[in-house]
Design a protein around this motif. Structure first.
Motif, PDB file in Angstrom:
ATOM      1  N   UNK A 163       0.591  -1.336   0.024  1.00 23.07           N
ATOM      2  CA  UNK A 163      -0.165  -0.072   0.086  1.00 23.07           C
ATOM      3  C   UNK A 163       1.022   1.282   0.090  1.00 23.07           C
ATOM      4  N   UNK A 164       2.044   1.149   0.861  1.00 23.02           N
ATOM      5  CA  UNK A 164       2.778   2.361   0.745  1.00 23.02           C
ATOM      6  C   UNK A 164       3.398   2.685  -0.481  1.00 23.02           C
ATOM      7  N   UNK A 165       3.753   1.302  -1.293  1.00 24.87           N
ATOM      8  CA  UNK A 165       4.518   1.527  -2.536  1.00 24.87           C
ATOM      9  C   UNK A 165       3.333   2.168  -3.682  1.00 24.87           C
ATOM     10  N   UNK A 166       2.379   1.679  -3.480  1.00 26.58           N
ATOM     11  CA  UNK A 166       1.205   2.087  -4.359  1.00 26.58           C
ATOM     12  C   UNK A 166       1.151   3.679  -4.165  1.00 26.58           C
ATOM     13  N   UNK A 167       0.816   4.162  -2.897  1.00 27.63           N
ATOM     14  CA  UNK A 167       0.844   5.441  -2.653  1.00 27.63           C
ATOM     15  C   UNK A 167       1.971   6.347  -3.272  1.00 27.63           C
ATOM     16  N   UNK A 170       1.790   6.483  -6.974  1.00 24.00           N
ATOM     17  CA  UNK A 170       0.891   7.324  -7.563  1.00 24.00           C
ATOM     18  C   UNK A 170       1.311   8.759  -7.354  1.00 24.00           C
ATOM     19  N   UNK A 171       1.951   8.892  -6.207  1.00 23.01           N
ATOM     20  CA  UNK A 171       2.424  10.702  -6.011  1.00 23.01           C
ATOM     21  C   UNK A 171       3.780  10.665  -6.754  1.00 23.01           C
ATOM     22  N   UNK A 172       4.343   9.712  -7.420  1.00 28.19           N
ATOM     23  CA  UNK A 172       5.611  10.028  -8.106  1.00 28.19           C
ATOM     24  C   UNK A 172       5.765   9.166  -9.448  1.00 28.19           C
ATOM     25  N   UNK A 173       4.757   9.444 -10.272  1.00 30.87           N
ATOM     26  CA  UNK A 173       4.792   8.331 -11.547  1.00 30.87           C
ATOM     27  C   UNK A 173       6.031   8.155 -12.208  1.00 30.87           C
ATOM     28  N   UNK A 174       6.833   9.208 -12.103  1.00 32.52           N
ATOM     29  CA  UNK A 174       8.304   9.020 -12.928  1.00 32.52           C
ATOM     30  C   UNK A 174       9.143   8.141 -12.306  1.00 32.52           C
ATOM     31  N   UNK A 175       8.950   7.993 -10.982  1.00 30.19           N
ATOM     32  CA  UNK A 175       9.704   6.997 -10.466  1.00 30.19           C
ATOM     33  C   UNK A 175       9.123   5.538  -9.951  1.00 30.19           C
ATOM     34  N   UNK A 176       8.231   5.101 -10.710  1.00 34.07           N
ATOM     35  CA  UNK A 176       7.314   3.873 -10.359  1.00 34.07           C
ATOM     36  C   UNK A 176       8.563   2.823 -10.217  1.00 34.07           C
ATOM     37  N   UNK A 180       9.011   0.540  -6.714  1.00 32.46           N
ATOM     38  CA  UNK A 180       8.785  -1.014  -6.667  1.00 32.46           C
ATOM     39  C   UNK A 180      10.127  -1.505  -6.101  1.00 32.46           C
ATOM     40  N   UNK A 181      11.172  -1.300  -6.815  1.00 32.53           N
ATOM     41  CA  UNK A 181      12.346  -1.985  -6.264  1.00 32.53           C
ATOM     42  C   UNK A 181      12.706  -1.486  -4.852  1.00 32.53           C
ATOM     43  N   UNK A 182      12.137  -0.405  -4.304  1.00 34.04           N
ATOM     44  CA  UNK A 182      12.437  -0.295  -2.725  1.00 34.04           C
ATOM     45  C   UNK A 182      11.321  -1.160  -2.005  1.00 34.04           C
TER      46      UNK A 182
END
Length: 209
Positions: A163-167, A170-176, A180-182
């Motif tokens: 859920x944290x990754x999803x948020x 969504x807030x940083x679409x250029x760093x998806x 996800x790696x994080x």
């Protein structure tokens, strides 16, 4: 980073709390599976077969939507996730422990009964200590699966790693990809040490034999 740490703490907390509950309930269910009373064996078999053959997501839906129709109401969120993860994982713990019980020689139980021990004393003092020792590595694998299964709680108002990754995505679409790696690295921080612990315990159990 603070968001990752908060999600990591929630995932770790769900794993530890639900894992502890699953170990306790799993041991009780495994004991019921070998009890002399047929009703206990039947109830434990139904509990195990229903939960381990049901998708975890469906367990969440049943607990949050269907169960309140019969009385118990669990607020959606952390405690509902703990209950679902505990119940689901306990079925796998029970099967792992039952396989360990079956690996203990029948003669040992018969010898314990011959010297006057009751079924409960035989189970807790003779059979279960040997059974649990032989299934420690499989039990750790069950707990590793539990850590990954906590991601299902993201769909039910629990802000854990996914859920944290999803948020963050969504807030940083250029760093998806970075996000996800994080998230993946955070899961590996939990699962890789657990896997190594399973290997160490497996070697110690083999050496003890």
């Amino acid at each position: 980073m603070p968001a990752y740490l908060a999600g990591f703490r929630m995932t770790l907390q769900l794993t530890v709390v639900a894992g502890a509950g699953a170990l306790v309930i799993g041991l009780l269910v495994a004991a019921m599976r070998v009890a002399p009373l047929g009703s206990l064996r039947g109830a434990a078999a139904v509990y195990t077969e229903v939960l381990r053959n049901m998708p975890l997501t469906l367990v969440f839906f049943f607990t949050i939507i269907v169960l309140p129709q019969f009385g118990p109401v669990l607020p959606i969120g952390y405690w509902a996730a703990v209950v679902c993860l505990t119940a689901y994982t306990s079925a796998f713990v029970a099967e792992a422990v039952r396989s360990g019980i079956n690996s203990v020689g029948v003669g040992q139980a018969e010898a314990a009964r011959a010297i006057g021990l009751t079924f409960g004393q035989t189970l807790t003092s003779v059979v279960l200590p040997q059974a649990v020792r032989s299934v420690v590595p499989p039990l750790i694998n069950v707990l590793i699966a539990l850590a990954k299964n906590t991601s299902v709680a993201a769909g039910f108002a629990v802000v854990e790693l996914v859920a944290t990754g999803r948020r963050l995505a969504q807030g940083n679409p250029a760093d998806v990809i970075t996000v996800l790696v994080g998230v993946a690295i955070c899961y590996l921080v939990i699962t890789i040490p657990a896997g190594q612990l399973a290997g160490v315990l497996e070697r110690r159990v083999a050496f003890a034999r």
